[in-house]
Scaffold this active site. Structure first.
Site, PDB file in Angstrom:
ATOM      1  N   LYS A 186       3.067   5.384   4.072  1.00 38.68           N
ATOM      2  CA  LYS A 186       3.244   6.490   3.143  1.00 38.68           C
ATOM      3  C   LYS A 186       3.660   7.776   3.885  1.00 38.68           C
ATOM      4  O   LYS A 186       3.574   7.853   5.117  1.00 38.68           O
ATOM      5  CB  LYS A 186       1.944   6.725   2.366  1.00 38.68           C
ATOM      6  CG  LYS A 186       1.545   5.542   1.467  1.00 38.68           C
ATOM      7  CD  LYS A 186       2.627   5.147   0.485  1.00 38.68           C
ATOM      8  CE  LYS A 186       2.109   4.426  -0.743  1.00 38.68           C
ATOM      9  NZ  LYS A 186       1.758   3.006  -0.528  1.00 38.68           N
TER      10      LYS A 186
HETATM   11  C1  LIG Z   1       0.681   2.370  -1.706  1.00 40.50           C
HETATM   12  C2  LIG Z   1       0.479   2.487  -3.166  1.00 40.50           C
HETATM   13  C3  LIG Z   1      -0.786   2.366  -3.761  1.00 40.50           C
HETATM   14  C4  LIG Z   1      -2.018   1.921  -3.021  1.00 40.50           C
HETATM   15  O1  LIG Z   1      -2.283   2.540  -1.852  1.00 40.50           O
HETATM   16  P1  LIG Z   1      -3.082   1.832  -0.657  1.00 40.50           P
HETATM   17  O2  LIG Z   1      -3.520   3.000   0.152  1.00 40.50           O
HETATM   18  O3  LIG Z   1      -2.133   0.951   0.071  1.00 40.50           O
HETATM   19  O4  LIG Z   1      -4.233   1.100  -1.251  1.00 40.50           O
HETATM   20  C5  LIG Z   1      -0.891   2.572  -5.123  1.00 40.50           C
HETATM   21  N1  LIG Z   1       0.178   2.851  -5.873  1.00 40.50           N
HETATM   22  C6  LIG Z   1       1.411   2.945  -5.353  1.00 40.50           C
HETATM   23  C7  LIG Z   1       2.552   3.283  -6.242  1.00 40.50           C
HETATM   24  C8  LIG Z   1       1.598   2.753  -3.990  1.00 40.50           C
HETATM   25  O5  LIG Z   1       2.835   2.803  -3.487  1.00 40.50           O
END
Ligand SMILES: *Cc1c(COP(=O)(O)O)cnc(C)c1O
Length: 396
Positions: A186
């Site tokens: 992210k």
């Molecule tokens: C990455 C993501 C999540 C979940 O995040 P994690 O930290 O990997 O559990 C939820 N929603 C979206 C749209 C994502 O891209």
């Protein structure tokens, strides 16, 4: 796009602060921690930057969604309307709450189509969950108007859109609650982590308790806390929060790089006949993690993706991807959970085996998303712009 592309001294310094005290937990140990409270510091930094009243850090973006849903009172029998193009975590969290995910069509914003949302509302609908995919935003004015008209909650999954804004407000701070993910791919990463944002103190207090076994955090020590409701352990560690703090301070720098890079790539292909772009309800607020564009047909998109990959470009064609689009979510459509779901919930998931999403199939089939790397040099960007152009022209 991911913060790990810019990882260094700053992150190490923050982690070392924690390692020097040895207090890896975010709660308690007030004396030995010698004033080091990285989780609290990161929560305050996020709240200040986003102008949002409350931030609760948790252990992942998925945990943030689960925590937000619990804090909003979403549970068994409730329906949550969400897009059929998202990351699997969005529906995982709905199911974890015991609620029913209601998947609807996207439009050319690559997120919820407000018309499809309105058509999906039933007496059981409790919340609308736009997912701000690939760094851009849903049409929040339209969705907020629907929520107001039907007395529904708005929960923003802003996990992919850290730092993006809509009409001057940060995504994730506009609905009744919003969430970020700080997982390894992210915009801001701390390996694993997430955040719940809200301007509602009641939602915040519940999120704070829920993510730590229901502790009210009002006792003289943890053993003296009361438990007004049942929670889970979705705590973040001080080590993770320390990394997140150093990364958070780089957010504006990341956004500036992404926006400048995206403009060059966008302009390089804008004049190609047949190429069109994702619609942004507020283009200035795009966090520009990806370059997204449409081709005239599914075949053209498949050919272009292959040509881009062959040229070493990080292109995603989500139509053929197992993680982000309903077409390949067989485990959802067969209700493949380890323990049993209620019969009603199983039936509602199996109904997706026959459900068609023609509008989304068309859009996702023709859409290519390319990651924007924070470390590309000016030459890299120029070469990539030419390579994307060439790939498209070879395919259409
Ligand atoms: C990455 C993501 C999540 C979940 O995040 P994690 O930290 O990997 O559990 C939820 N929603 C979206 C749209 C994502 O891209």
């Amino acid at each position: 796009m991911p913060g790990f592309e810019r990882f260094g001294e700053e992150e190490r310094k923050e982690v070392n602060d924690v390692l020097e005290t040895g207090i890896l937990m975010r709660y308690g140990f007030d004396g030995p921690r010698k004033g080091i409270w990285k989780s609290k510091e990161l929560e305050a930094a996020i709240a200040q930057k986003l102008s949002v009243k409350h931030v609760q850090l948790v252990s992942s973006g998925t945990a943030a969604l689960s925590t937000a849903m619990a804090a909003l009172g979403i549970g068994a029998g409730d329906e949550v309307i969400m897009p059929c193009f998202t990351f699997v975590a969005s529906f995982e969290a709905v199911l974890f709450a015991g609620a029913t995910p209601v998947m609807v069509e996207i439009d050319d914003t690559l997120t919820l189509d407000p018309k499809a949302v309105e058509a999906a509302i039933t007496p059981k609908t409790k919340a609308i969950m736009p997912v701000h995919m690939c760094g851009g935003m849903a049409d929040l004015d339209a969705l907020q108007a629907i929520c107001k008209k039907h007395h529904l909650l708005l929960l923003e999954d802003a996990c992919q859109a850290i730092g993006a804004t809509y009409k001057g407000k940060y995504l994730g701070t506009i609905g009744d609650a919003g969430t970020f993910s700080f997982d390894f791919v992210k915009t801001i990463t701390c390996a694993e982590g997430g955040a719940v944002m809200t301007n509602n103190v009641d939602v915040y207090t519940k999120a704070d308790g829920f993510s730590d076994h229901g502790h009210d955090h009002l006792g003289v020590d943890r053993g003296a806390d009361l438990h007004p409701f049942i929670g889970y352990n979705f705590r973040i560690s001080e080590l993770h929060a320390a990394v997140g703090l150093a990364q958070w301070r780089k957010l504006d720098e990341f956004l500036a790089i992404q926006r400048a890079t995206k403009k060059i790539l966008h302009d390089a292909i804008a004049s190609i006949p047949g190429v069109s772009f994702r619609r942004f309800p507020d283009a200035a607020g795009d966090s520009a993690t990806f370059l997204e564009f449409f081709l005239p047909s599914l075949e053209a998109a498949q050919k272009t993706t292959a040509a881009m990959k062959a040229a070493g470009l990080p292109a995603f064609h989500y139509y053929d991807n197992n993680w982000h689009y309903i077409r390949k979510w067989d485990h959802l459509k067969t209700a493949a959970t380890l323990g049993a779901l209620t019969p009603d919930l199983t039936k509602s998931l199996e109904a997706y085996q026959d459900k068609k999403f023609p509008q989304s199939d068309d859009l996702i089939g023709r859409c290519i998303c390319m990651l924007i790397n924070l470390n590309w040099s000016a030459d890299d960007i120029k070469n990539k712009a030419a390579a994307i152009r060439k790939a498209i022209e070879s395919a259409i």
